[in-house]
Design a protein around this motif. Structure first.
Motif, short mmCIF file in Angstrom:
data_model
loop_
_atom_site.label_atom_id
_atom_site.label_comp_id
_atom_site.label_asym_id
_atom_site.label_seq_id
_atom_site.Cartn_x
_atom_site.Cartn_y
_atom_site.Cartn_z
N ARG A 1 -4.40 -1.79 8.53
CA ARG A 1 -3.90 -2.07 9.89
C ARG A 1 -3.31 -3.60 10.22
O ARG A 1 -2.52 -3.53 11.02
N THR B 1 3.44 -7.01 10.61
CA THR B 1 4.77 -6.56 10.40
C THR B 1 5.67 -6.77 11.59
O THR B 1 6.73 -7.22 11.56
N GLN C 1 4.26 -0.20 5.02
CA GLN C 1 5.32 -0.55 6.06
C GLN C 1 6.11 0.97 6.23
O GLN C 1 6.32 1.30 7.04
N ALA D 1 0.55 5.71 7.37
CA ALA D 1 -0.01 4.64 6.35
C ALA D 1 -1.27 5.18 5.59
O ALA D 1 -1.84 6.25 6.02
N THR E 1 4.21 4.00 7.44
CA THR E 1 3.81 3.85 8.43
C THR E 1 4.69 4.73 9.69
O THR E 1 4.56 5.33 10.60
N GLN F 1 0.11 -3.45 9.17
CA GLN F 1 1.04 -2.90 10.40
C GLN F 1 1.28 -3.85 11.61
O GLN F 1 2.18 -3.96 11.91
#
Lengths: 266, 266
Positions: free
Chosen positions: A178, A184, B181, B192, B184, A181
């Motif tokens: 998480r 990013t 990434q 993910a 996702t 994510q």
């Protein structure tokens, strides 16, 4: 960039004033969450172009969010009232690559040929992590984030070269996914991690002995997750040996009026 | 959904025809890359609402991309020519929760009260991973992906309950971050990963002994990365014990005309 006088921007202005008057001299992590904080590098103009190129070649470690005009100590694109000679809690002065002193202001050292570089900082995504229930351990333990020099080489530019410095935050694997994510979304704050797991793989031999900042607890079932860090240029400066260079002290950043969300993608 | 007769959709139609005529009876991983493949669950109508709720409560394991009308063996929203009675390379027939036989078509078992559920599949992101230079090991080694039953409980719905099944693909940490990434972007293909690193933490005791599919090589410096898998409903069906349920055989999926990119986010 939002320049309207929101409550958040009142707080950033107040914090900059407290820093300017030396009422606040400590780390800035967790302060005025939501406002972007910056790493600072100040160099003479004849070193600035090479450093600019170094940042361009190493955008994950060195995400530029502001560059001043030559000799200008203001950074109006980051906040209208910044005077970089006074607005950091602590400065490091490097001469010929060696850190020779720390100072609370640099008015007496300012030169008319100096150029100010401001780089994004991972503190920008710490707020987003906290909001997702993934508060970084350094926030929980109220210490400066752990920073380590690695064996991951940067791309050299002119006289600037060296290894990447990383910050470390421990998470359980599910939370690390998480966190990858979330971070990013913040490429101007170093973005996604560079590495997780075995520290030795990137040349870190003892997590309890960070090169900058303070150690944090790594709990059972947690793995260390490593993000690029804006202290990376300080290693390149050590190698390049400019006659003078002034930086922030690690963890003691420039407070800007840019919102973290303004530079987030997605 | 793109229904124009592109070269890709000619390939999906030809592959479905090869499957329908039993010329292709093997795994579908890596075939017609770019077209979405689906996990299939077929249940009598009086079990369908509970299963629909199970999917709604477990969207990462069970991302629904299509549901038929009662008694309808077509799925026009996934491809105009699908006849689910013939269009899987291999079917598993489950009675009272036990897998009792595998078949190459189910025309003789079809009932007028049957409902077809199609769930997204991680094969959809394998193409994106390969394009990024991160070809999954199962593709490189030309075997069915490794699948494992875990100790991660699904959210029960009615009579459906059980643990999550995962697929595993090994990567170096840096590549795992990139793979997180990339995947996702594909929430309808399980998105993910759920976990990486120590398999024991999620109840997997021996990576070399997958519960479904085949083992793959995990090289030095690589860690296993685990994604939710559309075989998860087969565990819930084992527990719910419907009088009849028909599924795809693991790794042998429904080929649709939906493009992977059509259901990608960002």
């Amino acid at each position: 960039m939002k320049q309207s006088e929101s409550p958040l921007l009142q707080q950033t202005r107040e914090l900059r004033q407290a820093i300017r008057s030396n009422d606040h001299t400590g780390p800035t992590s967790g302060l005025v969450t939501g406002a972007m904080q910056g790493n600072v590098v100040i160099l003479p103009a004849d070193w600035a172009n090479e450093f600019l190129l170094f940042c361009q070649k190493n955008p994950v470690s060195c995400p530029l969010i502001g560059v001043s005009e030559i000799g200008d100590y203001r950074l109006p694109e980051l906040a209208t009232d910044i005077d970089i000679r006074h607005d950091l809690p602590e400065y490091y002065v490097h001469r010929n690559g060696e850190m020779v002193e720390s100072r609370s202001d640099i008015a007496n050292l300012w030169q008319d040929d100096m150029v100010v570089f401001v780089l994004g900082c991972s503190f920008s995504f710490e707020h987003a992590l906290s909001q997702a229930g993934l508060a970084p351990r350094n926030i929980e333990e109220n210490v400066n984030v752990s920073m380590y020099e690695t064996n991951i080489a940067t791309t050299p530019a002119g006289r600037f070269f060296g290894n990447t410095v990383v910050t470390m935050r421990p998470y359980k694997p599910k939370d690390a996914i998480r966190a990858i994510q979330i971070t990013t979304r913040f490429p101007k704050a170093h973005g996604a991690p560079l590495h997780f797991g075995t520290p030795q793989e990137i040349g870190i031999h003892d997590l309890s002995q960070p090169d900058f900042g303070e150690p944090v607890t790594v709990k059972d079932g947690e793995i260390p997750v490593f993000w690029a860090c804006g202290v990376t240029p300080q290693v390149a400066i050590r190698n390049a040996k400019p006659p003078i260079c002034i930086t922030h002290a690690p963890g003691k950043m420039l407070i800007t009026d840019i919102l973290d969300t303004d530079l987030a993608v997605l």
